[in-house]
Design a protein around this motif. Structure first.
Motif, PDB file in Angstrom:
ATOM      1  N   GLY A   7       2.460   5.199   8.604  1.00 17.19           N
ATOM      2  CA  GLY A   7       2.411   3.855   8.054  1.00 17.19           C
ATOM      3  C   GLY A   7       1.750   2.850   8.975  1.00 17.19           C
ATOM      4  O   GLY A   7       1.758   1.654   8.690  1.00 17.19           O
ATOM      5  N   GLY A  28       0.800  -1.213   0.000  1.00 23.16           N
ATOM      6  CA  GLY A  28       0.000   0.000   0.000  1.00 23.16           C
ATOM      7  C   GLY A  28       0.830   1.258   0.000  1.00 23.16           C
ATOM      8  O   GLY A  28       2.046   1.243   0.181  1.00 23.16           O
ATOM      9  N   VAL A  84     -10.371   3.340  -0.442  1.00 23.32           N
ATOM     10  CA  VAL A  84     -11.560   3.871   0.214  1.00 23.32           C
ATOM     11  C   VAL A  84     -11.508   5.377   0.026  1.00 23.32           C
ATOM     12  O   VAL A  84     -10.500   6.017   0.343  1.00 23.32           O
ATOM     13  CB  VAL A  84     -11.594   3.494   1.699  1.00 23.32           C
ATOM     14  N   ARG A 108      -2.901   5.396  13.393  1.00 22.41           N
ATOM     15  CA  ARG A 108      -1.915   6.270  14.018  1.00 22.41           C
ATOM     16  C   ARG A 108      -2.541   7.371  14.866  1.00 22.41           C
ATOM     17  O   ARG A 108      -2.092   7.662  15.968  1.00 22.41           O
ATOM     18  CB  ARG A 108      -1.023   6.899  12.933  1.00 22.41           C
ATOM     19  N   SER A 125      -4.307   0.507  -1.712  1.00 18.38           N
ATOM     20  CA  SER A 125      -3.651  -0.766  -1.453  1.00 18.38           C
ATOM     21  C   SER A 125      -3.760  -1.606  -2.717  1.00 18.38           C
ATOM     22  O   SER A 125      -4.767  -1.544  -3.418  1.00 18.38           O
ATOM     23  CB  SER A 125      -4.338  -1.508  -0.303  1.00 18.38           C
ATOM     24  N   LYS A 139      -4.759   1.524   8.430  1.00 20.60           N
ATOM     25  CA  LYS A 139      -6.141   1.967   8.508  1.00 20.60           C
ATOM     26  C   LYS A 139      -7.051   0.787   8.816  1.00 20.60           C
ATOM     27  O   LYS A 139      -6.709  -0.366   8.554  1.00 20.60           O
ATOM     28  CB  LYS A 139      -6.577   2.547   7.146  1.00 20.60           C
ATOM     29  N   ARG A 178       0.438   8.089   3.428  1.00 15.14           N
ATOM     30  CA  ARG A 178       1.426   9.090   3.836  1.00 15.14           C
ATOM     31  C   ARG A 178       2.843   8.520   3.724  1.00 15.14           C
ATOM     32  O   ARG A 178       3.795   9.214   3.456  1.00 15.14           O
ATOM     33  CB  ARG A 178       1.209   9.482   5.321  1.00 15.14           C
ATOM     34  N   GLN A 179       2.918   7.236   4.032  1.00 14.60           N
ATOM     35  CA  GLN A 179       4.227   6.607   4.096  1.00 14.60           C
ATOM     36  C   GLN A 179       4.835   6.463   2.703  1.00 14.60           C
ATOM     37  O   GLN A 179       4.190   6.007   1.770  1.00 14.60           O
ATOM     38  CB  GLN A 179       4.077   5.210   4.705  1.00 14.60           C
ATOM     39  N   ARG A 210      -8.033   5.790  11.205  1.00 18.16           N
ATOM     40  CA  ARG A 210      -6.600   5.822  10.998  1.00 18.16           C
ATOM     41  C   ARG A 210      -5.926   5.354  12.286  1.00 18.16           C
ATOM     42  O   ARG A 210      -6.132   5.950  13.347  1.00 18.16           O
ATOM     43  CB  ARG A 210      -6.160   7.257  10.670  1.00 18.16           C
TER      44      ARG A 210
END
Ligand code: ADP
Ligand code: ADP
Ligand code: ADP
Lengths: 493, 112, 493, 493, 112, 112
Positions: B87, B35, E64, E103, E29, B90, B38-39, E101
């Motif tokens: 990373g 995927g 998504v 993170r 992804s 989600k 952001r990463q 998310r």
């Protein structure tokens, strides 16, 4: 069993071949060879150890075939694995048959005008002899090595049928004729003006930096130029995008096998176990390869912050190629120097041609071509006057650094002739093929991979392939050697 | 029923799985995906030419759970897959209309 | 072409090396060696067959490098493949250069106080000689073998730069000095008190169970201890969790290559083809390996209900290691016994150290270390008095079971010195490196894999990797040798 | 450490073995052998070069083991990789131990009634001799080759425990007894009625087309018949569905290794370096393999429009097998002819048995069986009267085309005896095993793969496997050789 | 939110990705699947026996996106993955109820 | 339209595919996943250390079908993937809002 048309024609082929063979077999009315070896042994009771040495070294050289196969397969994508391997099988097989039928006679037969040999076709007649068989075997494995170098350069895009033809032509004609000039008593080594210039010997090439490697490398260069780069290898602006190979493990395995085989290649080229210089040759072979590998590794490490494995491997092979011409005539310290230079040549050589649109998959041009040339030059520079012309007897071979500028001149001539012949005939061959039967598969076939399109096979059917592993964006240009990048990408073939 | 698709770091799978198991959520499927978000992908090299591998390998967990378990599962995954770095991944929740267990033919929540 | 800073400094390096080489080359005012081999041949007309034998055996030993490379790569995870292979390339390359510059002189040069050799640096001067070159080549491939053993033990976590330094130090100093003691006329083999104790000969080690293998194995042990285990290798409670390697095919291929190469290693160590004992050595080598492999296989089969392939492979190599010291001095039946014991040692040895937190990826400590030691002991026990000290002449070497307790004593001393030297210097080396430049990558780099973090590469980019293949739970402890498991997991480096 | 029952019994085993060995060791009251080789050397100063030659050729033959291993693993599915490799480890290890204990004595010991040898068990007593050890080593690697051929034929379905037993029986009894008849002074080669028929020599088989290859191939045939085909190999109607192997790279690597090893197999079989015919043998070996590989390639190319890699590889090996019997007695041109015929035999032979429900995974039956037979016949046809019975002295071996119909008769007898013995004993062995401990794993185990079910391992745990890669539908029958297809699919074992 | 599943030719991934990126759709992804539809699998060979590999390797893209972006994304993919030959692939749109998310813990469209 | 996700045994794929084909359901995508549920993973060994591979390889079939075909497809899969042993797998049905055929641009059920 119903016999279809095809069966019949295959049979017909066999019949023809059979009859051909019969004719050959019956031709030799005069049989002056020594097929048992009894006479040979009587005349030279020391022969067995020489035979053992030459044969085993020849076996090792033959074993370089899987070395090349693994190395070339490893740097190619998984979807072209079978094709690369098939090409290796074909060039050894077709190559040895072509060398048997024609090549050997042209190379080692009685010389006509110091240009080409003229007898020994099909090893028949007088050539049915233990000594001739020995020479044939050793020369054949060298010839097959030259042939196989090209397959790595032009991997992942040529038509398979074209490759089969190519491998016959190189082993029947291109390689043997040049080989004759250096090793068969031809003009480069033996013409009066050459031996006068060299000081008792003409152009030399101990184990074939030029004869085998540069020839293979420059034919590969011709092939790369005429085929054009793989799809996706360059951006529209002509910047190179790397296409990583599918197995680093195979790359390294292949390199080690090559290194191993080279101990047959170089020391075996004394063609006699009674030349104890073989030990020095083995040492030189090791040191040059090690020095070149480490040089290439440190260059990438310095330049990119990380030690690159493929360049290191290319470096090792480059060192082996470079020392091949000089291995018997230089001291160990010189081998290290030759190896270090080889490491520079392979790195910058690769980047140089890459910037110019030459998509050389395995790096054959810098590894075998440029370093083959460097090997010939290095011999002209570093030969230290301690060893003779494949003998312990005088005249001892000395190069420029040891006061023999004439010999350096010989080598210089040899370098040019070598390039002109290999690149010229290679270009001609691929050019004719390109404009007749074609040399490149269609873009669809190339995208699907040659395994499926040329051989109807998937090389690793039990694993999930990931095409997108292919890199997609170049973040920065790593090298600015080449200014005038031409838009070559994708236009080949 | 809800289908929960969580995209997480490879090395977090163990922890997530154990945490879910501790809460009696055993059934799940995993697969390899790659995927981007952001990463950024890793900078790679081939014979001294650099390039970026734009897609980063990730593990995808798929579980179909009862409606009432959905929030809990999301929470567990969120907490155990967390490292705080770009990373982390989600979690998506999708509606599921039916579930059938092949072995028994049970349907609906009984099949989970 | 713009020449950046880096290019300059790489060039400077080359210059320096070049000049250095020049100096070396010019130094030898006295050149007493025989670089052509003419004199050597005259003095010993039987030399060619010895040269052929030693060289070819040396080639086979060199070929053990890809054997180790494949075996070590196979037991490592896919994400560390390139790193493992690079280490193999480096230790052979840096190793041979270091051994050329320094190691060989320390090992085989004129002995100072029976402690260290003192001449033959850079194979220059008198050492530019066919005989010396021959010895250098054979000794070098052995040295590189010792070096490469360590890379497998400490795989998947050390810093690459550290490894480069390590490989120089072992080949320039650690190995050669110990080698001198046994094979270079040093004290262990030749001091008066030793030869008196042994009965005409001191400590012996025919082909290097101790010199090569135990040295490599115990340096590996030191490395493992100082690095600590890989992340995830132990539970918090210190229970080991296996981390399977990525290719059983490479493991087995590597093992077979090693087995093949060992036929150079052991029989070649006669250093003469005139010692017909070579045939017995080949037989012993085969039988010990076979017996050990099968013993290890049956042990796992009995214990776990299934025949384990990696233990079987470890068993084969363990048998080879164990017979290496004694191969020329024992009868075939004894080789079988030595092999069977080796099979036990490798299994229980591995489980023993594993329980104690030593994460030895390839099993180098039990295979090369413990069985190297066992090889030295076995020689002290089983030597049957039918063969002399690398000669058919007396005194014949006999061990404890054949009435020579003194020689067993010699071997006992040798075992301790061997361990102390290898483990001691190895520990010191890694300790110093650890507290200066560091020896272990960061946990992030380790998790990402050394291929990406150290070499910027993915070894198999065309295939979908699956990290979760890594096992995650241990269901039962398979072995209770170790009681006092310390919590070592994850604390290393 | 708690010592469980299992540990004890393993130890007991070791004790028993140890004691057994002791007894053997002490038995030889009379020790007439020459274990140092001093006497042997004195009597034959030319021995070193012969020893070097035979040993190195033996090493090359040993190296065929990884060749077979890679080839067999490559044509099998990923889920059976470890099992295939383990079988290769086992047959070399158990095989050499069995040959040490029993096989060698039966094969090369003093002949009883020209039927079986009777001394030399455990290489003890007089057999502790450098010459005997040399012979043992060379004979052992041949024996192991015969053993390993079978594993490829019956891959992917037999029980591992059964295979272990099989490998002992073939190396202890089946192979040695037949070997005795041809190479140990037994009736086929040396009975009066045979030598009279042949004209001074009986049935011959230079390097073992029959002794090694056909024996292995026909035992494999028996195994395939008794095991039945793999699940999914045939449709309900008995039509074959191909099951592709998991790595073409391993297949080709294996083939090249075999080809390399064959240079030990054939030329080494002179058992003397003083027979300079070795060079001709090397040439013949190369040419037959090349011709056969290319013939097989062109057959598939013509027939299917694409060059098939596995058939090409099978072709190469088939050519090697076919030339093995005749390699010393024919001219190079004849080798090409023999190779071309071998290429036809391997293709049509494979399709022939495939249509009849013989699921021979690696193609061992056509490659080693049929072409082994062809090799024996070819010798009877093409032997050209230039070389004697392993010597340069008369009587020279000549075949039908050179006027010696009697010798062709000898070969004909040999062909039948060879098939009857190999297939007969092989069938008996597998039949007994099938009706006692069973020879095939359960369908569940087979579907899961033998790696998991027999060895508890996944061979490539870091990659995503794809079972559905297995082909699922046959679009057209490619060959109509076989009319009466029996419904054999899935009924085996 | 919508989940867009696009099944495309392997070699079109680059173009699709670049086109999406040009429109600021970065996160996605991808995974390897094999499929069948109108397109027939390749005819393969093993030792001269022919067979058909019925499933053709394809790349699956999953994204998504916000409801309002869905149509745009579908359009971009449709246009860039197009070659006009059988086997170009399909795009499916599925409803998504929630996104998180890992993170940051953000939910809903903020998490995309 | 419905999306049917079926997780089945590797070796049942052939039968399922053939049964669906017999009923004119040709289009589908498959992928490799690994899963856990009632079924325990295999006990494996590495150098004599035992461990459990907790996730069992399975094949995932994805098909988007017309609403009226959904029940039929589920039934066919259920019946052909059945062995009666633990690990037979599950079938999930999800709603699909839109489908587009890349080659033609057709949408909705026409695109299937
Ligand atoms: N909108 C999306 N649709 C599908 N997959 C996504 C989406 N956003 C992120 N992902 C997946 O999640 C992974 C992590 O996303 P990233 O943006 O790097 O995470 P974070 O925002 O936590 O740093 C990506 O590599 C991708 O696989
Ligand atoms: N109804 C469907 N459900 C799931 N995947 C599908 C469906 N239809 C097509 N696919 C996927 O799309 C790929 C392309 O389908 P195909 O029918 O060959 O395309 P086209 O109609 O554009 O020629 C298939 O290989 C399959 O992976
Ligand atoms: N709730 C779930 N969510 C996602 N995948 C599931 C779920 N339940 C089962 N699976 C998948 O189905 C496979 C079979 O499940 P399992 O419970 O073993 O089947 P059964 O109940 O028929 O024995 C699992 O390996 C997993 O991949």
């Amino acid at each position: 069993m119903e016999i279809g048309k095809r069966e019949i024609s295959v049979r017909r082929l066999a019949m023809v071949l059979m009859m051909l063979s019969m004719i050959i077999a019956l031709t030799p009315a005069v049989m002056a060879g020594d097929p048992t070896g009894a006479t040979t042994l009587e005349e030279d009771p020391g022969a067995p150890v020489d035979y053992v040495w030459i044969l085993i070294c020849g076996f090792l050289v033959m074993f370089m075939q899987p070395g090349f196969a693994m190395l070339e397969a490893g740097v190619s994508r998984a979807k072209n694995t079978t094709n690369v391997l098939m090409k290796n099988l074909v060039d050894f097989s077709m190559g040895s048959l072509a060398f048997f039928a024609v090549g050997f006679a042209l190379m080692m037969g009685t010389s006509a005008y110091m240009f080409v040999g003229t007898d020994g076709f099909f090893l028949a007649g007088e050539a049915y002899d233990v000594g001739t068989a020995l020479t044939w075997f050793f020369m054949m494995v060298f010839c097959a090595t030259a042939a196989t170098i090209v397959s790595g350069a032009i991997a992942e895009r040529p038509k398979f049928s074209t490759y089969v033809i190519y491998s016959v032509v190189i082993c029947a004609f291109i390689y043997p004729i040049y080989g004759h000039w250096i090793w068969g008593g031809g003009w480069l080594s033996s013409a009066d003006f050459m031996t006068k210039l060299g000081g008792g010997y003409g152009a030399l090439d101990f184990a074939g930096s030029g004869v085998v490697h540069a020839v293979g490398g420059y034919i590969g260069l011709a092939g790369c130029l005429l085929l054009g780069p793989r799809i996706g290898r360059y951006t529209k602006e002509g910047k190179p995008i790397p296409i990583p190979g599918h197995s680093v493990a195979f790359v390294v395995l292949g390199a080690f096998i090559l290194w191993f085989g080279w101990f047959g290649f170089n020391p075996g080229s004394t063609l006699s176990a009674h030349e104890l210089r073989i030990s020095v040759i083995a040492v030189n072979t090791t040191l040059a390869a090690a020095a070149s590998a480490m040089t290439a590794m440190f260059i990438t490490w310095k330049k990119f912050g990380k030690a690159d494995v493929v360049m290191t491997v290319n470096g090792a092979v480059a060192g082996l190629v470079a020392i091949t011409a000089a291995c018997a005539w230089v001291a160990p310290w010189a081998s290290v120097v030759i190896g270090i230079v080889a490491g520079f040549i392979v790195c910058y050589g690769f980047w140089f041609i890459e910037r110019r649109g030459v998509d050389d998959v395995v790096g054959a041009v810098p590894v075998h071509g440029f370093n083959g040339t460097w090997g010939l030059i290095a011999l002209g520079l570093f030969a230290d006057g301690t060893y003779g012309n494949y003998t312990t007897a005088e005249p001892f071979v000395a190069g420029l650094f040891y006061g023999n500028a004439g010999f350096f001149g010989c080598q210089f001539i040899s370098v040019f002739v070598n390039f002109a012949w290999a690149f010229g005939t290679g270009f001609l061959l691929f050019y004719v093929l390109k404009h007749t039967i074609g040399i490149r598969v269609s873009p669809e076939e190339e995208l699907a991979g040659l395994d499926i399109s040329e051989h109807g096979i998937i090389s690793y059917p039990d694993f999930v392939y990931t095409e997108p592993a292919r890199p997609t964006k170049v973040i920065r240009m790593t090298n600015k050697i080449g200014e005038n990048e031409q838009e070559r990408g994708g236009k080949g073939g | 029923m809800k289908k929960i698709e969580a995209i997480i770091r490879l090395e977090m799978l163990d922890d997530v799985k154990n945490a879910l198991e501790a809460d009696n959520i055993v059934s799940m499927s995993i697969s390899e995906i790659r995927g981007r978000g952001r990463q950024k992908g890793a900078k790679l090299m081939w014979r001294g030419d650099e390039y970026v591998r734009e897609f980063v390998p990730k593990t995808k967990i798929e579980l179909v759970v009862r409606d009432e378990d959905a929030a809990k599962v999301v929470k567990i995954i969120r907490e155990t897959a967390y490292t705080g770095n770009i990373g982390d991944g989600k979690i998506f929740v999708l509606p599921v209309e039916e579930a059938i267990r092949v072995r028994t033919g049970e349907t609906g929540e009984a099949a989970l």
